[in-house]
Structure formats: C-alpha cells, structure tokens
Design an enzyme around this catalytic site. Structure first.
Site, PDB file in Angstrom:
ATOM      1  N   ASP A 256     -26.303  30.897  19.662  1.00 16.14           N
ATOM      2  CA  ASP A 256     -27.666  30.882  19.117  1.00 16.14           C
ATOM      3  C   ASP A 256     -27.813  29.746  18.108  1.00 16.14           C
ATOM      4  O   ASP A 256     -27.501  29.905  16.927  1.00 16.14           O
ATOM      5  CB  ASP A 256     -27.984  32.234  18.459  1.00 16.14           C
ATOM      6  CG  ASP A 256     -29.402  32.277  17.889  1.00 16.14           C
ATOM      7  OD1 ASP A 256     -30.202  31.374  18.239  1.00 16.14           O
ATOM      8  OD2 ASP A 256     -29.701  33.205  17.110  1.00 16.14           O
ATOM      9  N   LYS A 263     -31.314  26.378  13.437  1.00 14.92           N
ATOM     10  CA  LYS A 263     -30.664  26.974  12.259  1.00 14.92           C
ATOM     11  C   LYS A 263     -29.978  25.877  11.449  1.00 14.92           C
ATOM     12  O   LYS A 263     -29.488  24.909  12.033  1.00 14.92           O
ATOM     13  CB  LYS A 263     -29.575  27.953  12.716  1.00 14.92           C
ATOM     14  CG  LYS A 263     -30.053  29.285  13.220  1.00 14.92           C
ATOM     15  CD  LYS A 263     -28.851  30.170  13.583  1.00 14.92           C
ATOM     16  CE  LYS A 263     -29.270  31.467  14.254  1.00 14.92           C
ATOM     17  NZ  LYS A 263     -30.006  32.390  13.378  1.00 14.92           N
ATOM     18  N   ARG A 337     -34.789  39.546  20.791  1.00  9.18           N
ATOM     19  CA  ARG A 337     -35.791  40.517  21.255  1.00  9.18           C
ATOM     20  C   ARG A 337     -36.469  40.053  22.543  1.00  9.18           C
ATOM     21  O   ARG A 337     -36.896  40.873  23.344  1.00  9.18           O
ATOM     22  CB  ARG A 337     -36.800  40.785  20.114  1.00  9.18           C
ATOM     23  CG  ARG A 337     -37.559  39.574  19.686  1.00  9.18           C
ATOM     24  CD  ARG A 337     -38.167  39.712  18.281  1.00  9.18           C
ATOM     25  NE  ARG A 337     -37.173  39.505  17.219  1.00  9.18           N
ATOM     26  CZ  ARG A 337     -37.440  39.526  15.927  1.00  9.18           C
ATOM     27  NH1 ARG A 337     -38.660  39.768  15.503  1.00  9.18           N
ATOM     28  NH2 ARG A 337     -36.493  39.320  15.037  1.00  9.18           N
TER      29      ARG A 337
HETATM   30  N1  BES Z   1     -28.657  35.900  16.003  1.00 13.55           N
HETATM   31  C1  BES Z   1     -29.540  35.987  14.916  1.00 13.55           C
HETATM   32  C2  BES Z   1     -29.244  37.141  13.963  1.00 13.55           C
HETATM   33  C3  BES Z   1     -27.908  37.124  13.257  1.00 13.55           C
HETATM   34  C4  BES Z   1     -27.816  36.693  11.948  1.00 13.55           C
HETATM   35  C5  BES Z   1     -26.773  37.600  13.875  1.00 13.55           C
HETATM   36  C6  BES Z   1     -26.605  36.711  11.286  1.00 13.55           C
HETATM   37  C7  BES Z   1     -25.550  37.635  13.219  1.00 13.55           C
HETATM   38  C8  BES Z   1     -25.480  37.188  11.918  1.00 13.55           C
HETATM   39  C9  BES Z   1     -30.988  36.163  15.428  1.00 13.55           C
HETATM   40  O1  BES Z   1     -31.249  35.610  16.660  1.00 13.55           O
HETATM   41  C10 BES Z   1     -31.896  35.486  14.463  1.00 13.55           C
HETATM   42  O2  BES Z   1     -31.783  34.318  14.325  1.00 13.55           O
HETATM   43  N2  BES Z   1     -32.760  36.255  13.821  1.00 13.55           N
HETATM   44  C11 BES Z   1     -33.667  35.748  12.861  1.00 13.55           C
HETATM   45  C12 BES Z   1     -35.025  36.376  13.118  1.00 13.55           C
HETATM   46  C13 BES Z   1     -36.148  35.736  12.345  1.00 13.55           C
HETATM   47  C14 BES Z   1     -36.334  34.302  12.779  1.00 13.55           C
HETATM   48  C15 BES Z   1     -37.402  36.536  12.559  1.00 13.55           C
HETATM   49  C16 BES Z   1     -33.127  36.109  11.486  1.00 13.55           C
HETATM   50  O3  BES Z   1     -32.536  37.161  11.324  1.00 13.55           O
HETATM   51  O4  BES Z   1     -33.276  35.311  10.577  1.00 13.55           O
HETATM   52 ZN    ZN Z   2     -29.654  35.515  17.953  1.00 12.26          ZN
HETATM   53 MG    MG Z   3     -31.805  33.569  16.567  1.00 15.79          MG
END
Ligand code: BES
Ligand code: ZN
Ligand code: MG
Length: 489
Positions: A256, A263, A337
């Site tokens: 990801d 990120k 999601r």
């Molecule tokens: N894969 C991440 C969530 C994650 C964060 C997993 C830390 C393991 C450790 C997910 O896809 C993500 O990036 N979520 C975002 C959502 C937001 C953009 C609404 C997040 O949690 O910041």
């Molecule tokens: Zn993710």
């Molecule tokens: Mg993500």
C-alpha cells in the site's frame, strides 16, 4: 523441529527441563534428581530465589553425580493452558545462549505436555530466509523436543489440533514477513493453489472475470500496478455439503503505497503488511483443514497492489461497486474498504454465508485507539460480537468493540456519488467511518464482524508466544471461535 511425547522417565544425558508451578513442591522426578545431586536443585532455587513465577528459570550446568548437561527449572506460574504455553516463551528466549538443540521436558499431565509443545511451536519462530551471513543467522535452533508425561498417547492426540493451528499461524507470519517484491497478487495466489494438498479447494478469479462480475471498486485499487489484481477463493468442507458456510474475507493489499494519495516514506515502509487480512484468512483455512474441523468455511482474498502510475485511479474518480452503489474515491489511500466491499457483495451473493467475518489492516486510527495488542471489531450482530470477544479472551488475542452508527454514516456523504471512500472530516472517528462504509454493503442482515488488525498484525517488541515481527494474530482467535461456536460436535 520434531516433537515427541514419551513416558515419564529421567533421561541420563542432555538437557532436562522441569515445569514448576508457583508455590508448589517440586515434581516427583525433580525431587528424585535433587536427591541424586545431593540437593543441587533446591540449593540453586534458593540462591536464585526461584518460586516458579512467570518468566523465571533456574539453569544448572553439569550437575554433580549425573551425566546431564543442564537441568532447567522453568516457572509456569499456574497450570492454566495459557500460562503453560507462555512459559515456553521464556525457555525459547534462551535457545541460543544455552545452546539448546535437544531438550527433554518433564511434564506432569498430558494437557500440560501438549500445551507446552504448542507454546514452543508458536515461540520458536524466526524469519531468517534472506540472511546469508552466518553471524546474522540463528546460532542454534531447537531440533528435538521430547515431552515426558503420564500418558504420551493422550498428549499426542491433544497436540494434533494445536499443531494444526501453529502451522496456520506460521503460514500467516511467513506471508506477512515476505517483502512485496516477492509476495504480490500472482505469487500469493500461486501459494494458495499449492494449498490444495491440505484438503482445500482453491479457485483463482482473474481481473477479466472480476470485471465481468462488476467488481469495479476492487479493480480500481489495483489499476496503477503492473501486477494483475486477483481474487482467491479457499473452500473447506468439513460438515454436510448442505450446511451454510462461515465466510472469512481478507484484505490483501500486497503493498500500500497510498496510490496517488501517496504515503510519506515513514508510513509507507511498513506497508508490505497490508495483506495481513488475507494472510490471516489463509493461515486460518490451513488450520481448519489440518485439524479437520467439522464446519464448512470459505476464505475469500482480495489481492491487489496499490500503486501510483499514469494508469492509477485519481482522487475524485467515481467507481460503481459490484453492489451497484457508486463511490467517489476521494483518497486513494483509503483503498482497503474499496477491496472489501466487492468481496462482501460477491461472498453474500455466491455463498449465502450464515456469518461473515472480514479481516483487514484497515486504519491507522485503530492503532492509535487500541494499540498493538487489541484489534478493533465492528458488528451488526451483538451475539456474534460477544462470541468473538469470548474467543479473544480465551486465546489472549483480545478484541474491543467500537461503534457504528448514523454519525459516522453522515461523514460518508459525497457531492456526486452514493458515498465517498474517506470521511469528509479528516481523522474524525477514522476506524468507525471505515467500518460504517463496509456496513453499507451488508445484504439481508447477514451477521457480520469486521476486524481491524492494523495494530495487531505486527509487533515491534514481541509479545507472549509472538516473537518480534508478524504476529499471526487472528488465526488463534478465529479458530477458537469456530471451534466453540460453529462446529457440529
Ligand atoms: N493500510 C492502511 C492502514 C494501516 C495503517 C495499516 C498503519 C497498518 C498500519 C490503510 O489503507 C490506510 O492508508 N488508511 C488510511 C485511511 C484514511 C486515508 C481515511 C489511514 O488510516 O490513514
Ligand atoms: Zn491499506
Ligand atoms: Mg491505504
């Protein structure tokens, strides 16, 4: 590592380990050895002020009047199954310093023997495959574990299903440890195809087929990657064909990057773990099949890589999910999601499960709220939520229920589509907003639990029976829930 259960007897050579419960007299055979060594055991215990507490041990080297190398008294605190398993952790931390390759453990009962061996299997784990320099590799590994107990045959029988779960946990950990240039959708699916030998039916659904099914939301996440998005179905039939299955869905984002909503490096460099949900479902299916659970179970994995490129989806793109509902993708990093919603629709329509669980490293917010040891759960069904909470307590893989509801649903409002994929107030109730998004894809009140394992899939320091790194969290939890709540007895 080979595990052997043998009748109770004092070996004459090598290393003996005695399990010592807190504030109880020494086991009979330890007493005998104490006499033979003119009290060396009791004297050492006195010197070390050892009472059998958790995380403590006494190490006697080459005791006099014997030909033994070592006698280790290992504190197990109480005789509960979890305490016995966790005492193995304390011993395993000394494998290298004590140079333990073969050990003979003396246990009181067959239950204790089986759970000790289980604890050793869970704790004695390292992912060393990419270390080529010997000084970085384990200096020594445990090769033979013999556990003496009153009824070795009974111990072996108790151990069989535990060994199956330990094997499932190992599968999950290995998959998560592997870097994203090794585990990507095609190689993950290939690994699953090889599981056919374990009594699992495996089907790989490719992108073209998913496109025909209308899984546009899932496909959008992977469209910037050179790797083809795939869905894997793992099927285990352990009950009557006509029994409705339980379904386990896994987020399998093999890397990801965030996509075009890229990120920063410090959050990106751990994102090989973002297929943790799919890895957990895979490990669970292996465990159920290996112990021949009396249940029908379906595992559904959504395997995609989330990458930026000229083909990647853009923030503000609108996709139509398989359910028919439209989604405005305002943040390409809220991709989990988008994968899960299509898996949910596909699973409900194809398999009509009596209960559906999804596992996902879904939100950073759950790590903030609950830390690294507790997973967040979200459910439309109080009974199911209670069942999984009980399983979490029994296996020390705790869960904590977080809310769904209208206040989170309102944050999903979009200017153009049925919903947006992130909340329109950044950071507000992040884990619940994600859960609420998924709740919109439940059909006919299918009992459902979403388990956010973003905090628990990986441990920086290590936890009892979970060495540093990929924990395998969730395999024990769900295996226990299946065993206690869904298996025909
Ligand atoms: N894969 C991440 C969530 C994650 C964060 C997993 C830390 C393991 C450790 C997910 O896809 C993500 O990036 N979520 C975002 C959502 C937001 C953009 C609404 C997040 O949690 O910041
Ligand atoms: Zn993710
Ligand atoms: Mg993500």
């Amino acid at each position: 590592m080979k595990v052997l259960f043998s009748p109770l007897a004092l070996p004459q050579q090598g290393t003996i380990v005695f399990l010592v419960t807190q504030d109880t007299p020494l086991p009979t055979l330890a007493q005998k050895l104490d006499d033979q060594t003119q009290g060396a055991l009791t004297r050492s215990m006195g010197v070390e002020q050892f009472t059998g507490k958790k995380n403590t041990l006494v190490n006697l080297v080459a005791p006099t009047h014997t030909e033994l190398d070592r006698v280790i008294l290992l504190g197990v605190e109480s005789s509960s199954e979890l305490d016995i398993q966790q005492s193995a952790d304390t011993l395993i931390k000394h494998v290298e310093t004590f140079n333990l390759t073969d050990i003979h453990v003396i246990s009181e009962t067959d239950t204790q023997a089986a759970h000790f061996a289980y604890g050793v299997q869970l704790s004695h784990y390292r992912f060393d495959k990419y270390r080529t320099r010997t000084e970085l590799q384990a200096k020594c590994v445990l090769e033979n574990l013999t556990v003496g107990c009153d009824d070795p045959k009974a111990a072996q029988e108790l151990y069989q299903p535990l060994e199956a779960v330990a094997e499932g946990v190992k599968v999950t950990r290995d998959l998560i440890w592997e870097p994203a240039n090794v585990v990507y959708p095609e190689s993950f699916a290939q690994f699953c195809v090889c599981l056919k030998e374990h009594d699992l039916e495996v089907e790989v659904v490719n992108s073209k087929q998913m496109s025909e099914l209308g899984m546009t939301s899932l496909l959008g996440v992977g469209q910037g990657s050179q790797h083809e998005s795939l869905m894997v179905i793992l099927k285990y039939t352990g009950a009557k064909e006509s029994d409705e299955p339980i379904a386990f869905l896994g987020k399998g984002v093999t890397f990801d990057s965030g996509g075009l909503s890229l990120k920063p490096n410090t959050s990106m460099n751990t994102m090989k773990e973002d297929m943790g949900g799919a890895a957990t479902v895979t490990g669970l299916m292996v465990a159920l099949a290996k112990r021949q659970a009396k249940v029908n179970a379906i595992g559904v994995l959504g395997l995609v890589e989330n990458m930026p490129s000229d083909k990647a989806q853009r923030p503000s793109d609108v996709v139509t999910s398989m359910s028919g509902q439209t989604i405005e993708v305002m943040n390409t990093d809220a991709e989990g999601r988008l994968v899960l919603c299509d898996l949910m629709t596909y699973t409900q329509r194809t398999f009509k499960p009596k209960a559906m669980f999804d596992l996902a490293t879904l939100t950073g917010a759950v790590l903030v709220a609950l830390g690294e040891e507790i997973a967040g759960i979200f459910s439309n069904n109080d009974e199911l939520a209670e069942k999984i909470t009980a399983a979490g307590e029994a296996e020390q893989e705790p869960v904590w229920r977080l809310p769904l509801g209208g206040q989170f649903d309102r944050l999903l409002k979009s200017e153009i589509a049925d919903m947006r994929n992130d909340g329109n107030k950044p950071r507000i109730g992040g884990s619940s907003v994600a859960g609420q998004f998924l709740a919109r894809f439940i059909e006919n009140d299918t009992p459902w639990v979403h388990i956010d394992i973003a905090g628990t899939a990986w441990t920086g320091e290590g936890l009892p029976n979970k060495p540093k790194g990929a924990t395998g969290y969730g395999v024990r939890l769900l295996d226990r829930m299946v065993k206690d709540q869904f298996e025909t007895k």
